[in-house]
Design a protein around this motif. Structure first.
Motif, PDB file in Angstrom:
ATOM      1  N   ILE A  10       0.822  -1.292  -0.160  1.00  0.00           N
ATOM      2  CA  ILE A  10      -0.016   0.136  -0.055  1.00  0.00           C
ATOM      3  C   ILE A  10       0.826   1.446  -0.053  1.00  0.00           C
ATOM      4  O   ILE A  10       1.873   1.354   0.771  1.00  0.00           O
ATOM      5  CB  ILE A  10      -1.005  -0.058   1.346  1.00  0.00           C
ATOM      6  CG1 ILE A  10      -2.045  -1.083   1.244  1.00  0.00           C
ATOM      7  CG2 ILE A  10      -1.713   1.545   1.359  1.00  0.00           C
ATOM      8  CD1 ILE A  10      -2.987  -1.074   2.305  1.00  0.00           C
ATOM      9  N   VAL A  11       0.583   2.222  -0.838  1.00  0.00           N
ATOM     10  CA  VAL A  11       1.417   3.515  -0.861  1.00  0.00           C
ATOM     11  C   VAL A  11       0.113   4.576  -0.915  1.00  0.00           C
ATOM     12  O   VAL A  11      -0.627   4.842  -1.671  1.00  0.00           O
ATOM     13  CB  VAL A  11       2.111   3.466  -2.279  1.00  0.00           C
ATOM     14  CG1 VAL A  11       2.554   5.149  -2.043  1.00  0.00           C
ATOM     15  CG2 VAL A  11       3.271   2.607  -2.291  1.00  0.00           C
ATOM     16  N   THR A  12       0.119   5.345   0.322  1.00  0.00           N
ATOM     17  CA  THR A  12      -0.970   6.261   0.646  1.00  0.00           C
ATOM     18  C   THR A  12      -0.273   7.602  -0.121  1.00  0.00           C
ATOM     19  O   THR A  12       1.035   7.713  -0.335  1.00  0.00           O
ATOM     20  CB  THR A  12      -1.180   6.850   1.973  1.00  0.00           C
ATOM     21  OG1 THR A  12       0.160   7.159   2.497  1.00  0.00           O
ATOM     22  CG2 THR A  12      -1.510   5.465   2.639  1.00  0.00           C
ATOM     23  N   GLY A  13      -1.191   8.373  -0.893  1.00  0.00           N
ATOM     24  CA  GLY A  13      -0.784   9.660  -1.669  1.00  0.00           C
ATOM     25  C   GLY A  13       0.058   9.096  -2.859  1.00  0.00           C
ATOM     26  O   GLY A  13       1.061   9.832  -3.290  1.00  0.00           O
ATOM     27  N   VAL A  86       3.423  -4.739   2.888  1.00  0.00           N
ATOM     28  CA  VAL A  86       4.273  -3.349   3.176  1.00  0.00           C
ATOM     29  C   VAL A  86       3.456  -2.183   3.080  1.00  0.00           C
ATOM     30  O   VAL A  86       2.525  -2.251   2.242  1.00  0.00           O
ATOM     31  CB  VAL A  86       5.305  -3.363   2.202  1.00  0.00           C
ATOM     32  CG1 VAL A  86       6.085  -1.912   2.433  1.00  0.00           C
ATOM     33  CG2 VAL A  86       6.238  -4.519   2.172  1.00  0.00           C
ATOM     34  N   LEU A  87       3.280  -1.399   4.119  1.00  0.00           N
ATOM     35  CA  LEU A  87       2.768  -0.161   4.055  1.00  0.00           C
ATOM     36  C   LEU A  87       3.659   0.835   3.887  1.00  0.00           C
ATOM     37  O   LEU A  87       4.676   1.241   4.659  1.00  0.00           O
ATOM     38  CB  LEU A  87       1.819  -0.261   5.635  1.00  0.00           C
ATOM     39  CG  LEU A  87       1.476   1.045   5.880  1.00  0.00           C
ATOM     40  CD1 LEU A  87       0.259   1.578   4.536  1.00  0.00           C
ATOM     41  CD2 LEU A  87       0.820   1.272   7.199  1.00  0.00           C
ATOM     42  N   VAL A  88       3.520   1.891   2.889  1.00  0.00           N
ATOM     43  CA  VAL A  88       4.234   3.047   2.887  1.00  0.00           C
ATOM     44  C   VAL A  88       3.322   4.409   3.034  1.00  0.00           C
ATOM     45  O   VAL A  88       2.261   4.623   2.380  1.00  0.00           O
ATOM     46  CB  VAL A  88       4.687   3.165   1.209  1.00  0.00           C
ATOM     47  CG1 VAL A  88       5.615   4.414   1.359  1.00  0.00           C
ATOM     48  CG2 VAL A  88       5.569   2.020   1.011  1.00  0.00           C
ATOM     49  N   ASN A  89       3.559   5.022   4.309  1.00  0.00           N
ATOM     50  CA  ASN A  89       2.570   6.074   4.588  1.00  0.00           C
ATOM     51  C   ASN A  89       3.340   7.433   3.889  1.00  0.00           C
ATOM     52  O   ASN A  89       4.414   7.802   4.359  1.00  0.00           O
ATOM     53  CB  ASN A  89       2.751   6.268   6.301  1.00  0.00           C
ATOM     54  CG  ASN A  89       1.573   5.173   6.568  1.00  0.00           C
ATOM     55  OD1 ASN A  89       0.264   5.323   6.215  1.00  0.00           O
ATOM     56  ND2 ASN A  89       2.040   4.332   7.547  1.00  0.00           N
ATOM     57  N   ASN A  90       2.828   7.896   3.028  1.00  0.00           N
ATOM     58  CA  ASN A  90       3.487   8.817   2.030  1.00  0.00           C
ATOM     59  C   ASN A  90       2.697  10.038   1.925  1.00  0.00           C
ATOM     60  O   ASN A  90       3.102  11.266   1.870  1.00  0.00           O
ATOM     61  CB  ASN A  90       3.753   8.461   0.648  1.00  0.00           C
ATOM     62  CG  ASN A  90       4.151   9.597  -0.259  1.00  0.00           C
ATOM     63  OD1 ASN A  90       5.238  10.048  -0.019  1.00  0.00           O
ATOM     64  ND2 ASN A  90       3.369   9.896  -1.010  1.00  0.00           N
ATOM     65  N   ALA A  91       1.298   9.985   2.324  1.00  0.00           N
ATOM     66  CA  ALA A  91       0.255  11.138   1.844  1.00  0.00           C
ATOM     67  C   ALA A  91       0.680  12.394   2.841  1.00  0.00           C
ATOM     68  O   ALA A  91       1.066  12.175   3.969  1.00  0.00           O
ATOM     69  CB  ALA A  91      -1.058  10.626   2.117  1.00  0.00           C
ATOM     70  N   GLY A  92       0.738  13.543   2.391  1.00  0.00           N
ATOM     71  CA  GLY A  92       0.761  14.688   3.342  1.00  0.00           C
ATOM     72  C   GLY A  92       0.356  15.863   2.711  1.00  0.00           C
ATOM     73  O   GLY A  92      -0.086  15.935   1.484  1.00  0.00           O
ATOM     74  N   TRP A  93       0.357  17.112   3.451  1.00  0.00           N
ATOM     75  CA  TRP A  93      -0.079  18.276   2.997  1.00  0.00           C
ATOM     76  C   TRP A  93       0.415  19.198   3.886  1.00  0.00           C
ATOM     77  O   TRP A  93       0.858  19.222   5.092  1.00  0.00           O
ATOM     78  CB  TRP A  93      -1.810  18.340   3.183  1.00  0.00           C
ATOM     79  CG  TRP A  93      -2.284  19.593   2.933  1.00  0.00           C
ATOM     80  CD1 TRP A  93      -2.509  20.184   1.694  1.00  0.00           C
ATOM     81  CD2 TRP A  93      -2.628  20.818   3.845  1.00  0.00           C
ATOM     82  NE1 TRP A  93      -3.002  21.638   1.732  1.00  0.00           N
ATOM     83  CE2 TRP A  93      -2.971  21.640   2.984  1.00  0.00           C
ATOM     84  CE3 TRP A  93      -2.663  20.781   5.355  1.00  0.00           C
ATOM     85  CZ2 TRP A  93      -3.452  22.839   3.728  1.00  0.00           C
ATOM     86  CZ3 TRP A  93      -3.328  21.915   5.942  1.00  0.00           C
ATOM     87  CH2 TRP A  93      -3.598  23.131   5.102  1.00  0.00           C
ATOM     88  N   ASP A  94       0.823  20.580   3.561  1.00  0.00           N
ATOM     89  CA  ASP A  94       1.118  21.477   4.273  1.00  0.00           C
ATOM     90  C   ASP A  94       0.817  22.845   3.918  1.00  0.00           C
ATOM     91  O   ASP A  94       0.207  22.930   2.877  1.00  0.00           O
ATOM     92  CB  ASP A  94       2.759  21.364   3.858  1.00  0.00           C
ATOM     93  CG  ASP A  94       3.565  22.437   5.098  1.00  0.00           C
ATOM     94  OD1 ASP A  94       3.023  22.727   6.014  1.00  0.00           O
ATOM     95  OD2 ASP A  94       4.905  22.294   4.813  1.00  0.00           O
ATOM     96  N   VAL A  95       0.835  23.906   4.740  1.00  0.00           N
ATOM     97  CA  VAL A  95       0.607  25.238   4.392  1.00  0.00           C
ATOM     98  C   VAL A  95       1.855  26.110   5.024  1.00  0.00           C
ATOM     99  O   VAL A  95       2.509  25.797   5.900  1.00  0.00           O
ATOM    100  CB  VAL A  95      -0.583  25.615   5.301  1.00  0.00           C
ATOM    101  CG1 VAL A  95      -0.357  25.510   6.730  1.00  0.00           C
ATOM    102  CG2 VAL A  95      -1.132  27.024   4.975  1.00  0.00           C
ATOM    103  N   PHE A  96       2.236  26.936   4.142  1.00  0.00           N
ATOM    104  CA  PHE A  96       3.502  27.779   4.253  1.00  0.00           C
ATOM    105  C   PHE A  96       3.424  29.325   4.802  1.00  0.00           C
ATOM    106  O   PHE A  96       2.943  29.981   3.871  1.00  0.00           O
ATOM    107  CB  PHE A  96       4.371  27.443   3.039  1.00  0.00           C
ATOM    108  CG  PHE A  96       4.564  26.074   2.626  1.00  0.00           C
ATOM    109  CD1 PHE A  96       5.670  25.399   3.101  1.00  0.00           C
ATOM    110  CD2 PHE A  96       3.924  25.640   1.614  1.00  0.00           C
ATOM    111  CE1 PHE A  96       5.880  24.179   2.442  1.00  0.00           C
ATOM    112  CE2 PHE A  96       3.885  24.347   0.996  1.00  0.00           C
ATOM    113  CZ  PHE A  96       5.025  23.499   1.606  1.00  0.00           C
ATOM    114  N   LYS A  97       3.455  29.381   5.941  1.00  0.00           N
ATOM    115  CA  LYS A  97       3.419  30.607   6.696  1.00  0.00           C
ATOM    116  C   LYS A  97       3.900  30.785   8.092  1.00  0.00           C
ATOM    117  O   LYS A  97       4.040  29.572   8.653  1.00  0.00           O
ATOM    118  CB  LYS A  97       1.881  31.301   6.414  1.00  0.00           C
ATOM    119  CG  LYS A  97       0.901  30.100   7.317  1.00  0.00           C
ATOM    120  CD  LYS A  97      -0.485  30.816   7.297  1.00  0.00           C
ATOM    121  CE  LYS A  97      -1.043  30.664   6.151  1.00  0.00           C
ATOM    122  NZ  LYS A  97      -2.541  31.128   6.093  1.00  0.00           N
TER     123      LYS A  97
END
Length: 255
Positions: A10-13, A86-97
């Motif tokens: 599994i690959v998230t994101g 196998v689990l790949v935890n890749n999902a992510g999000w960001d806000v830049f400030k």
């Protein structure tokens, strides 16, 4: 790499830059890849690239902040690809400030995606690995977790939490034959970085500053991460657990 052929991963994101490259690399190694992404069309694009190259992959829409969607996805994955190896935890999000310019709603979303979502994935998949006494988990954090990063305070906090969580899970489940490791990308040409750069007064100047600071003299590319992730997922890393690897062109160097 050894031991990836025929494995269900599994690959998230998996519809994004690093996630997509990782899915393709794992499929090239012979793995069956479950590509999870909130954006189904992005996941389907990754799967199309894999299948065109002769690989096996499954696209699933999944919001990792919602445990019910994860559980539903696992039912489909196990039915179509088999038990998760196998689990790949890749999902992510960001806000830049700067932190003082952020608000509570942004904190909640950052924590939900970058930390709680990964906790959901572990909580859903780990019992299955424990029952088989085998498994690999690769968590994608960030060098922001290791050295800090201006404009990414809450994101860095989440990724720092993921690093500590990973080490604890590695200790708790070593006796079950499960290895848990972390890959920390440095500045990498992804949509996430593009959002960061575009928020700057002079995006091109910012990119040039990063390149000057990176000893290898260039920005990272998604495929630069894929090999490190595939290594931790493979049997070649069978005696490695609880470790953190920066893939940053030498921008960060840890002993």
């Amino acid at each position: 790499m050894q031991g990836l052929k025929g494995k269900t991963i599994i690959v998230t994101g998996g519809g994004g830059g690093i996630g997509g490259s990782t899915c393709q690399r794992l499929a090239q190694e012979g793995a069956k890849v479950a590509v999870l992404d909130r954006d189904l069309s992005a996941a389907q694009k990754t799967v199309a690239q894999i299948t065109e190259a002769g690989g096996t992959a499954l696209a699933l829409a999944c919001d990792i902040t919602q445990r019910s969607e994860i559980d539903a996805a696992l039912v489909q994955i196990e039915a179509q690809l088999g038990p998760v190896d196998v689990l790949v935890n890749n999902a992510g999000w960001d806000v830049f400030k700067p932190f003082t310019q952020t608000n509570e709603q942004e904190w909640e979303r950052l924590i939900a995606i970058n930390l709680t979502g990964a906790l959901h994935m572990h909580h859903a998949v780990l019992p299955r690995m424990v029952s088989r006494r085998a498994g690999r988990i690769v968590n994608i954090a960030s060098d922001a977790a290791r050295v800090g990063s201006s404009g990414e305070a809450v994101y860095a906090a989440c990724k720092g939490g993921l690093v500590s969580f990973s080490k604890t899970i590695a200790r708790e489940h070593a006796r079950h034959g499960i290895c848990v490791n972390v890959v920390c990308p440095g500045p990498t040409e992804t949509a996430l970085f593009a959002g960061f750069a575009d928020a700057a007064p002079n995006p091109e100047k910012l990119r040039e500053a990063f390149v000057r600071a990176i000893p290898l003299g260039r920005m990272g590319q998604p495929q630069d991460l894929a090999g490190a992730i595939a290594f931790f997922a493979s049997d070649d890393a069978g005696f490695i657990t609880g470790q953190v690897l920066s893939v940053s062109g030498g921008l960060t160097m840890h002993g």
